[in-house]
Design a protein around this motif. Structure first.
Motif, mmCIF file in Angstrom:
data_model
loop_
_atom_site.group_PDB
_atom_site.id
_atom_site.type_symbol
_atom_site.label_atom_id
_atom_site.label_comp_id
_atom_site.label_asym_id
_atom_site.label_seq_id
_atom_site.Cartn_x
_atom_site.Cartn_y
_atom_site.Cartn_z
ATOM 1 N N MET A 47 0.970 -1.624 -0.347
ATOM 2 C CA MET A 47 -0.314 -0.213 -0.396
ATOM 3 C C MET A 47 0.590 1.603 -0.124
ATOM 4 O O MET A 47 0.821 1.822 -0.902
ATOM 5 C CB MET A 47 -0.678 -0.053 1.565
ATOM 6 N N VAL A 48 1.727 1.091 0.602
ATOM 7 C CA VAL A 48 2.381 2.281 0.799
ATOM 8 C C VAL A 48 3.748 2.773 -0.127
ATOM 9 O O VAL A 48 3.459 3.828 -0.648
ATOM 10 C CB VAL A 48 3.983 2.210 2.130
ATOM 11 N N TYR A 49 4.027 1.567 -0.843
ATOM 12 C CA TYR A 49 4.816 1.405 -2.821
ATOM 13 C C TYR A 49 3.687 1.640 -3.666
ATOM 14 O O TYR A 49 3.695 2.525 -4.391
ATOM 15 C CB TYR A 49 5.157 0.089 -2.378
ATOM 16 N N LYS A 50 2.357 1.492 -3.448
ATOM 17 C CA LYS A 50 1.932 2.318 -4.379
ATOM 18 C C LYS A 50 1.463 3.495 -4.639
ATOM 19 O O LYS A 50 1.126 3.963 -5.282
ATOM 20 C CB LYS A 50 0.171 0.938 -4.539
ATOM 21 N N VAL A 51 1.410 3.578 -3.145
ATOM 22 C CA VAL A 51 0.579 5.244 -2.621
ATOM 23 C C VAL A 51 2.275 6.049 -3.288
ATOM 24 O O VAL A 51 1.991 7.332 -3.857
ATOM 25 C CB VAL A 51 0.496 6.113 -1.158
ATOM 26 N N THR A 52 3.212 5.282 -3.157
ATOM 27 C CA THR A 52 4.116 6.553 -3.320
ATOM 28 C C THR A 52 4.842 6.771 -4.263
ATOM 29 O O THR A 52 5.436 7.595 -5.388
ATOM 30 C CB THR A 52 5.688 6.066 -2.613
ATOM 31 N N LYS A 53 4.122 5.469 -5.419
ATOM 32 C CA LYS A 53 4.596 6.042 -7.241
ATOM 33 C C LYS A 53 3.713 6.642 -7.738
ATOM 34 O O LYS A 53 3.688 6.771 -8.877
ATOM 35 C CB LYS A 53 4.012 4.096 -7.484
ATOM 36 N N THR A 54 2.453 7.468 -7.534
ATOM 37 C CA THR A 54 2.029 8.120 -7.925
ATOM 38 C C THR A 54 2.364 9.450 -7.132
ATOM 39 O O THR A 54 3.118 9.825 -6.620
ATOM 40 C CB THR A 54 0.750 7.905 -6.986
ATOM 41 N N ASN A 55 1.999 10.832 -7.940
ATOM 42 C CA ASN A 55 1.535 11.668 -7.584
ATOM 43 C C ASN A 55 0.378 12.695 -7.960
ATOM 44 O O ASN A 55 0.166 11.894 -7.485
ATOM 45 C CB ASN A 55 2.662 12.797 -8.875
ATOM 46 N N GLY A 56 0.769 14.069 -7.250
ATOM 47 C CA GLY A 56 -0.122 14.772 -6.553
ATOM 48 C C GLY A 56 -0.079 15.130 -5.505
ATOM 49 O O GLY A 56 0.096 14.895 -4.573
ATOM 50 N N SER A 57 -1.186 15.795 -5.211
ATOM 51 C CA SER A 57 -1.578 15.703 -3.647
ATOM 52 C C SER A 57 -2.077 13.866 -3.008
ATOM 53 O O SER A 57 -2.136 13.053 -3.510
ATOM 54 C CB SER A 57 -2.827 16.825 -3.117
ATOM 55 N N TRP A 58 -1.947 14.484 -1.617
ATOM 56 C CA TRP A 58 -2.074 12.738 -0.734
ATOM 57 C C TRP A 58 -3.859 12.065 -1.453
ATOM 58 O O TRP A 58 -3.952 10.967 -1.372
ATOM 59 C CB TRP A 58 -1.904 13.287 0.458
ATOM 60 N N ARG A 59 -4.726 13.180 -1.579
ATOM 61 C CA ARG A 59 -6.071 12.788 -1.454
ATOM 62 C C ARG A 59 -5.721 12.348 -3.428
ATOM 63 O O ARG A 59 -6.766 11.671 -3.333
ATOM 64 C CB ARG A 59 -7.086 14.061 -1.586
ATOM 65 N N GLN A 60 -5.146 13.303 -4.067
ATOM 66 C CA GLN A 60 -5.240 12.525 -5.583
ATOM 67 C C GLN A 60 -4.753 11.149 -5.709
ATOM 68 O O GLN A 60 -4.786 10.322 -6.724
ATOM 69 C CB GLN A 60 -4.559 13.712 -5.892
ATOM 70 N N ARG A 61 -3.859 11.453 -4.636
ATOM 71 C CA ARG A 61 -2.501 9.930 -5.229
ATOM 72 C C ARG A 61 -3.782 8.830 -4.536
ATOM 73 O O ARG A 61 -3.650 7.653 -4.522
ATOM 74 C CB ARG A 61 -2.005 9.844 -4.128
ATOM 75 N N LEU A 62 -4.673 8.979 -3.040
ATOM 76 C CA LEU A 62 -5.111 7.674 -1.947
ATOM 77 C C LEU A 62 -6.562 7.436 -3.761
ATOM 78 O O LEU A 62 -7.034 6.651 -3.491
ATOM 79 C CB LEU A 62 -6.326 8.491 -1.682
ATOM 80 N N GLN A 63 -6.783 8.339 -4.538
ATOM 81 C CA GLN A 63 -7.732 8.474 -5.055
ATOM 82 C C GLN A 63 -7.520 7.418 -6.519
ATOM 83 O O GLN A 63 -7.999 6.831 -7.309
ATOM 84 C CB GLN A 63 -8.200 9.575 -5.858
ATOM 85 N N GLN A 64 -6.355 8.028 -6.844
ATOM 86 C CA GLN A 64 -5.992 6.581 -7.932
ATOM 87 C C GLN A 64 -5.127 5.267 -7.783
ATOM 88 O O GLN A 64 -5.432 4.343 -8.551
ATOM 89 C CB GLN A 64 -4.170 7.358 -8.348
ATOM 90 N N CYS A 65 -5.483 5.510 -6.639
ATOM 91 C CA CYS A 65 -5.037 3.879 -5.723
ATOM 92 C C CYS A 65 -6.160 3.197 -5.694
ATOM 93 O O CYS A 65 -6.002 1.648 -5.438
ATOM 94 C CB CYS A 65 -3.983 3.957 -4.929
ATOM 95 N N LEU A 66 -6.663 3.607 -5.310
ATOM 96 C CA LEU A 66 -8.269 3.227 -4.735
ATOM 97 C C LEU A 66 -10.053 3.246 -6.056
ATOM 98 O O LEU A 66 -10.226 2.150 -5.647
ATOM 99 C CB LEU A 66 -9.099 4.088 -4.258
ATOM 100 N N ALA A 67 -9.259 4.128 -7.380
ATOM 101 C CA ALA A 67 -9.885 4.053 -8.552
ATOM 102 C C ALA A 67 -9.767 2.177 -8.619
ATOM 103 O O ALA A 67 -8.830 2.285 -8.913
ATOM 104 C CB ALA A 67 -9.026 5.453 -8.931
ATOM 105 N N PRO A 68 -10.752 1.869 -9.212
ATOM 106 C CA PRO A 68 -10.682 0.570 -9.865
ATOM 107 C C PRO A 68 -9.589 0.907 -11.811
ATOM 108 O O PRO A 68 -10.235 2.027 -11.831
ATOM 109 C CB PRO A 68 -12.300 0.293 -10.413
#
Length: 637
Positions: free
Chosen positions: A583-604
């Protein structure tokens, strides 16, 4: 299909996107102040705006993983399917005859909780736990046509759970073959003219060996029975002169034979494996019905016998809690050994298979077989204690398998008509069930690896051989006296992990992915309407029940020292550390704000049927094709 999945589902998805889109309410309000059109046009425009913002927020770095949407998931077209849709049902029902169903769990639960309490707890476990989780796993596997790692495309941040499932299954496979080895040894020994455990003329029998059929209950010790000495010498390797690393020759030969048979089956196509599991399940059903009715006739089981089991003989609340825990553990058997087995079995279904109906039928079958097996366990246990000794006062081999193999082997050995035949049929049932479970677990591991890692697909045969030989080598340790004694602890650890992961699956499917989208995907896949009550039940009732089961299971394991606490917390910590690290690895591999990062990781991500026609139909009806493909310029931001 159009009547079910047409405009109704399209509107359902529009509302679902508003519910799950984060800023949906704000955008809808803005559109209301702008447009002059009708409410339907405003809703459609708002939903399109939400989906556009979701797509734009999925800006991902330039990596090669498919779940970052740089490269779509590539389906393994050579993976095959079941020869018949019923193969999924039969493969899932093979778990109903495993050794745990005839072990000390139902016997202990019925003694201390009585039939009324134990059956209520067991049926609650089936209804609140097994059936909802079975349906969720069947949905994930059948909709995605992929194993227990790739199926987490529905919410990529949870894909670490898929790797945790892989670790659990690999850990379970190191010892699970012993469950098939022991009944195989018993079944082979029934082919002798005289069953070896019914007399004391064997080379392994001690001078104190006895074949008594009665004893004084007030005595603290009794002479070792021939049935007990057979178990000690042939199975547990605890005979005279043995050491911690002693291993009996029958165990060694049987474990090699089991793994060679598994290897031969795994090298066959999935259609052939499905046929083999179907034939094995039908044979188990037939043998169990014959054994059950003959046992009931021979032991004169009637309504009076059943009535005597209705009321508990408990002495305190702790016994009731342990009885409830045993019932919940038995209810979880319908989900298979290890974890995620249903996901992988369902991935071989055709896309339009009625997974909901089969889920109900599988759980009903498990409940029926489970109740009949409980009666058999109590009859065999009472027969053993009436003639040989009290368990565990007079006979205590300090192993859970003693309740199954000592009680039933003695019972069948005393049958007046064809004891060899009935003993062979019973142990054949256990052997086929454990062999099927071993096959399904190993198939789950291989399916997950080949679906997730495309580079491994061209090397299937060497990978299968390497994995089988490696697991066979580790299984040899559990054939030793020391390794066999440790088998008591490991299955309960696996069940603890199973309950935790089941809770995560409910959270992911009905909360993160969204209630509406989950319901609409189910309706699209099944081609029929799913009631909202079913979804709400899975969303609220199942997590509450799982929480209670988890608390009770922790209390059961810790309070009664069933498992060393250090081993328990280290093993569970390691398993779920994998999921957290991912989960930590997945979030760190995205960009943007933390909210945007979570949205990217949670979206199908890349979540759609793999078949081209079904995918096109899905995108057309659901109106979410924008979420499935990202523009090439999306990463330029």
């Amino acid at each position: 299909m159009k009547g079910i999945c047409g405009e109704q589902l399209n509107n359902c998805m529009l509302l679902g996107n508003c519910d799950n889109g984060g800023d949906g309410a704000t955008i809808v309000g803005a559109e209301d102040g702008v447009g002059g059109g009708g409410s339907g046009g405003v809703l459609a425009a708002s939903a399109r705006r939400i989906r556009l913002r979701q797509v734009q927020s999925m800006a991902v770095p330039a990596t090669s993983a498919y779940d970052t949407l740089e490269r779509p998931y590539r389906h393994d077209k050579a993976r095959g399917r079941w020869a018949k849709s019923a193969d999924f049902y039969f493969a899932s029902c093979t778990h109903a005859f495993t050794s745990l169903m005839f072990s000390d769990l139902p016997t202990f639960g019925l003694i201390h909780g009585g039939w009324v309490l134990f059956i209520i707890a067991y049926l609650m476990g089936i209804f609140f736990y097994s059936l909802p989780i079975f349906l969720i796993q069947a949905f994930l596997g059948q909709f995605s046509t992929s194993g227990s790692i790739s199926a987490f495309r529905v919410a990529p941040i949870f894909k670490g759970i898929g790797y945790s499932i892989l670790l659990i299954n690999l850990g379970t496979l190191t010892y699970y073959s012993i469950g098939a080895v022991v009944p195989l040894i018993y079944a082979v020994n029934t082919l002798h003219a005289v069953i070896p455990w019914t007399h004391c003329n064997n080379t392994w029998n001690s001078l104190d060996c006895s074949t008594h059929d009665n004893y004084d209950p007030d005595d603290l010790t009794v002479d070792p029975h021939s049935t007990v000495e057979f178990f000690r010498s042939m199975i547990a390797s605890t005979g005279e002169g043995s050491t911690a690393m002693s291993i009996s020759l029958p165990m060694l030969v049987a474990v090699v034979a089991v793994w060679l048979l598994v290897l031969a089956l795994l090298l066959k196509p999935i259609a052939f494996i499905g046929k083999a599991l179907r034939c094995a399940c039908v044979l188990m059903f037939a043998c169990f019905v014959a054994v059950f009715f003959y046992l009931a006739i021979h032991e004169r089981v009637d309504l009076g016998t059943i009535h005597s089991y209705l009321l508990p003989s408990f002495y305190n609340v702790e016994d009731l809690l342990r009885a409830g825990s045993s019932a919940f553990l038995l209810a979880g058997l319908s989900l298979g050994p290890g974890c995620g087995s249903v996901i992988n079995l369902a991935s071989y279904n055709s896309f339009r298979s009625d997974a909901e109906r089969m889920s109900v039928w599988v759980c009903l079958t498990h409940a029926t077989i489970g109740l009949l097996a409980m009666l058999c366990c109590n009859v065999a246990h009472d027969h053993f204690e009436d003639h040989v000794g009290m368990l565990p006062l007079h006979v205590d081999e300090k192993h859970d398998m003693q309740y199954l193999y000592l009680s039933f082997s003695y019972l069948f050995g005393r049958f007046s008509t064809a004891p060899n035949l009935w003993a062979f049929l019973f142990f054949l049932i256990i052997f086929l069930a454990e062999l099927s479970a071993l096959m399904i677990q190993l198939l789950s591991v291989l399916t997950s690896l080949f679906d997730e890692f495309e580079c491994l697909r061209c090397r299937k045969m060497p990978i299968i051989c390497f994995l089988v030989f490696g697991l066979a080598a580790t299984s040899l340790y559990f054939c030793t006296q020391l390794g066999f004694s440790q088998l008591n602890q490991l299955p309960r650890l696996a069940m603890f992990s199973h309950v935790l992961i089941s809770g995560v699956l409910v959270l992911m499917a009905t909360w993160v992915y969204g209630r509406v989208r989950f319901q609409c995907d189910l309706q699209f896949m099944l081609g029929k309407t799913i009631s909202s009550f079913t979804i709400f039940f899975i969303r609220f009732a199942t997590p509450i029940f799982l929480g209670l089961c988890l608390c009770q299971l922790v209390y059961f394991l810790i309070s009664f020292n069933e498992i060393p606490q250090l081993l328990m917390w280290l093993s569970q910590g390691l398993i779920f550390l994998v999921a957290i690290v991912y989960m930590v690895y997945k979030v760190t591999k995205t960009n943007g704000s933390w909210r945007q990062r979570l949205q990217q990781c949670l979206a199908p991500h890349d979540w759609h049927p793999v078949d081209a026609d079904n995918r096109r139909f899905y995108e057309e009806i659901m109106g979410i094709s924008e979420m499935l493909v990202i523009d090439a310029n999306a990463n330029t931001t």
